[in-house]
Design an enzyme around this catalytic site. Sequence first.
Site, PDB file in Angstrom:
ATOM      1  N   ASN A 247       0.862  -1.169   0.000  1.00 19.00           N
ATOM      2  CA  ASN A 247       0.000   0.000   0.000  1.00 19.00           C
ATOM      3  C   ASN A 247       0.904   1.227   0.000  1.00 19.00           C
ATOM      4  O   ASN A 247       1.589   1.496   0.990  1.00 19.00           O
ATOM      5  CB  ASN A 247      -0.900  -0.012   1.238  1.00 19.00           C
ATOM      6  CG  ASN A 247      -1.769   1.229   1.355  1.00 19.00           C
ATOM      7  OD1 ASN A 247      -1.705   2.130   0.521  1.00 19.00           O
ATOM      8  ND2 ASN A 247      -2.578   1.287   2.392  1.00 19.00           N
ATOM      9  N   VAL A 248       0.928   1.968  -1.102  1.00 21.22           N
ATOM     10  CA  VAL A 248       1.869   3.081  -1.233  1.00 21.22           C
ATOM     11  C   VAL A 248       1.590   4.209  -0.247  1.00 21.22           C
ATOM     12  O   VAL A 248       2.441   5.089  -0.046  1.00 21.22           O
ATOM     13  CB  VAL A 248       1.892   3.638  -2.670  1.00 21.22           C
ATOM     14  CG1 VAL A 248       2.359   2.581  -3.651  1.00 21.22           C
ATOM     15  CG2 VAL A 248       0.526   4.203  -3.061  1.00 21.22           C
TER      16      VAL A 248
ATOM     17  N   ASN B 202       2.877   5.504 -10.491  1.00 21.47           N
ATOM     18  CA  ASN B 202       1.658   5.368 -11.284  1.00 21.47           C
ATOM     19  C   ASN B 202       0.417   5.051 -10.454  1.00 21.47           C
ATOM     20  O   ASN B 202      -0.701   5.308 -10.887  1.00 21.47           O
ATOM     21  CB  ASN B 202       1.873   4.271 -12.339  1.00 21.47           C
ATOM     22  CG  ASN B 202       0.605   3.892 -13.054  1.00 21.47           C
ATOM     23  OD1 ASN B 202       0.052   4.657 -13.835  1.00 21.47           O
ATOM     24  ND2 ASN B 202       0.097   2.684 -12.775  1.00 21.47           N
TER      25      ASN B 202
ATOM     26  N   SER C 135      -1.860  14.349 -14.314  1.00 22.88           N
ATOM     27  CA  SER C 135      -3.089  14.219 -15.094  1.00 22.88           C
ATOM     28  C   SER C 135      -3.469  15.570 -15.678  1.00 22.88           C
ATOM     29  O   SER C 135      -3.136  16.628 -15.130  1.00 22.88           O
ATOM     30  CB  SER C 135      -4.238  13.714 -14.211  1.00 22.88           C
ATOM     31  OG  SER C 135      -5.481  13.820 -14.866  1.00 22.88           O
TER      32      SER C 135
ATOM     33  N   TYR D  97      -9.042  14.581  -6.640  1.00 24.16           N
ATOM     34  CA  TYR D  97      -8.105  14.089  -7.661  1.00 24.16           C
ATOM     35  C   TYR D  97      -7.298  15.240  -8.263  1.00 24.16           C
ATOM     36  O   TYR D  97      -6.080  15.134  -8.442  1.00 24.16           O
ATOM     37  CB  TYR D  97      -8.899  13.361  -8.742  1.00 24.16           C
ATOM     38  CG  TYR D  97      -8.068  12.625  -9.758  1.00 24.16           C
ATOM     39  CD1 TYR D  97      -7.518  11.375  -9.469  1.00 24.16           C
ATOM     40  CD2 TYR D  97      -7.859  13.156 -11.035  1.00 24.16           C
ATOM     41  CE1 TYR D  97      -6.782  10.684 -10.412  1.00 24.16           C
ATOM     42  CE2 TYR D  97      -7.123  12.472 -11.989  1.00 24.16           C
ATOM     43  CZ  TYR D  97      -6.585  11.237 -11.675  1.00 24.16           C
ATOM     44  OH  TYR D  97      -5.855  10.554 -12.611  1.00 24.16           O
TER      45      TYR D  97
ATOM     46  N   ALA E  41      -6.602  18.144  -6.908  1.00 29.35           N
ATOM     47  CA  ALA E  41      -5.658  18.655  -5.916  1.00 29.35           C
ATOM     48  C   ALA E  41      -4.428  17.758  -5.826  1.00 29.35           C
ATOM     49  O   ALA E  41      -3.283  18.239  -5.759  1.00 29.35           O
ATOM     50  CB  ALA E  41      -6.341  18.748  -4.552  1.00 29.35           C
TER      51      ALA E  41
ATOM     52  N   LYS F 129      -3.224  15.622  -8.136  1.00 31.66           N
ATOM     53  CA  LYS F 129      -2.423  15.632  -9.358  1.00 31.66           C
ATOM     54  C   LYS F 129      -1.710  16.966  -9.556  1.00 31.66           C
ATOM     55  O   LYS F 129      -0.622  17.016 -10.153  1.00 31.66           O
ATOM     56  CB  LYS F 129      -3.299  15.301 -10.564  1.00 31.66           C
ATOM     57  CG  LYS F 129      -3.816  13.869 -10.561  1.00 31.66           C
ATOM     58  CD  LYS F 129      -2.679  12.840 -10.499  1.00 31.66           C
ATOM     59  CE  LYS F 129      -3.178  11.417 -10.643  1.00 31.66           C
ATOM     60  NZ  LYS F 129      -2.091  10.418 -10.616  1.00 31.66           N
TER      61      LYS F 129
ATOM     62  N   ILE G  36      -7.546   8.261 -21.463  1.00 36.52           N
ATOM     63  CA  ILE G  36      -6.853   7.093 -21.991  1.00 36.52           C
ATOM     64  C   ILE G  36      -7.752   5.863 -21.906  1.00 36.52           C
ATOM     65  O   ILE G  36      -8.517   5.702 -20.957  1.00 36.52           O
ATOM     66  CB  ILE G  36      -5.543   6.831 -21.203  1.00 36.52           C
ATOM     67  CG1 ILE G  36      -4.708   8.119 -21.100  1.00 36.52           C
ATOM     68  CG2 ILE G  36      -4.746   5.702 -21.835  1.00 36.52           C
ATOM     69  CD1 ILE G  36      -4.252   8.686 -22.425  1.00 36.52           C
TER      70      ILE G  36
END
Length: 252
Positions: free
Chosen positions: A62-63, A89, A150, A162, A164, A166, A195
């Site tokens: 878990n990063v 990633n 992103s 998301y 904030a 990125k 993508i």
Amino acid sequence: MELKDKVIIITGGCQGLGRAMGEYLAARGTHLALVDLNQDKLDEAVAACRALGAQARAYTCNVANEEQVQQTIDRIAEDFGAINGLINNAGILRDGLTIKVKDGELSKMSLAQWQAVIDVNLTGVFLCTREVAAKMIELKNEGAIVNISSISRAGNMGQANYSAAKAGVAADTVVWARELARYGIRVAAVAPGFIETEMTASVKPELLERVASTIPLQRMGKPSEIAHSVAFILENDYFTGRVLEVDGGLRM
């Protein structure tokens, strides 16, 4: 940096963009440490990379967990004897409007929705970058760290969390490029647009068609095109501190 025989870590490496990057680099002789939470999918990704002739290993981690990240990076260094690069990633989505009113009912993005995305998409990038850079310095290994930002870093409705995260990743890419250059470590980022991944495959076709119609190239990007962009950064020894936008011209 010559990719052949270099050791590259990919977080979120078991599917989607992560797996595409792994297979792209495997075909170029890179040794791969794939990091994710799903052991079964990790095993499949490792098998696919090995089938292309690469050395590859799976690591569950878990990063967003500091202790797990530290232990995982130590294990990778022991297993491979070197670390030459990292691709940050791993990421999650918990989309929703900050405030929404429907049929007179008001709802809010929960703190849990906000924090989960920040923990994985921003704190996870910080932890992995910190630990990998420290290990590379310790081992006297030069190389590169590539962060996946992103197009949403500029702000996207329904993605306060998301966007904030990125945006933070893009900003810290510049910070780390300046801090780590003295150790021979470059840091850069790729900012994908829309993508074709497992995530977008679940979206209704008519919605995807509308999205594609807003892109100047009139189509969504392919995972292999993001993988190619990441490989360019790894290979180009004069590219650092910049965000490479790969979005079909959507963000002008």
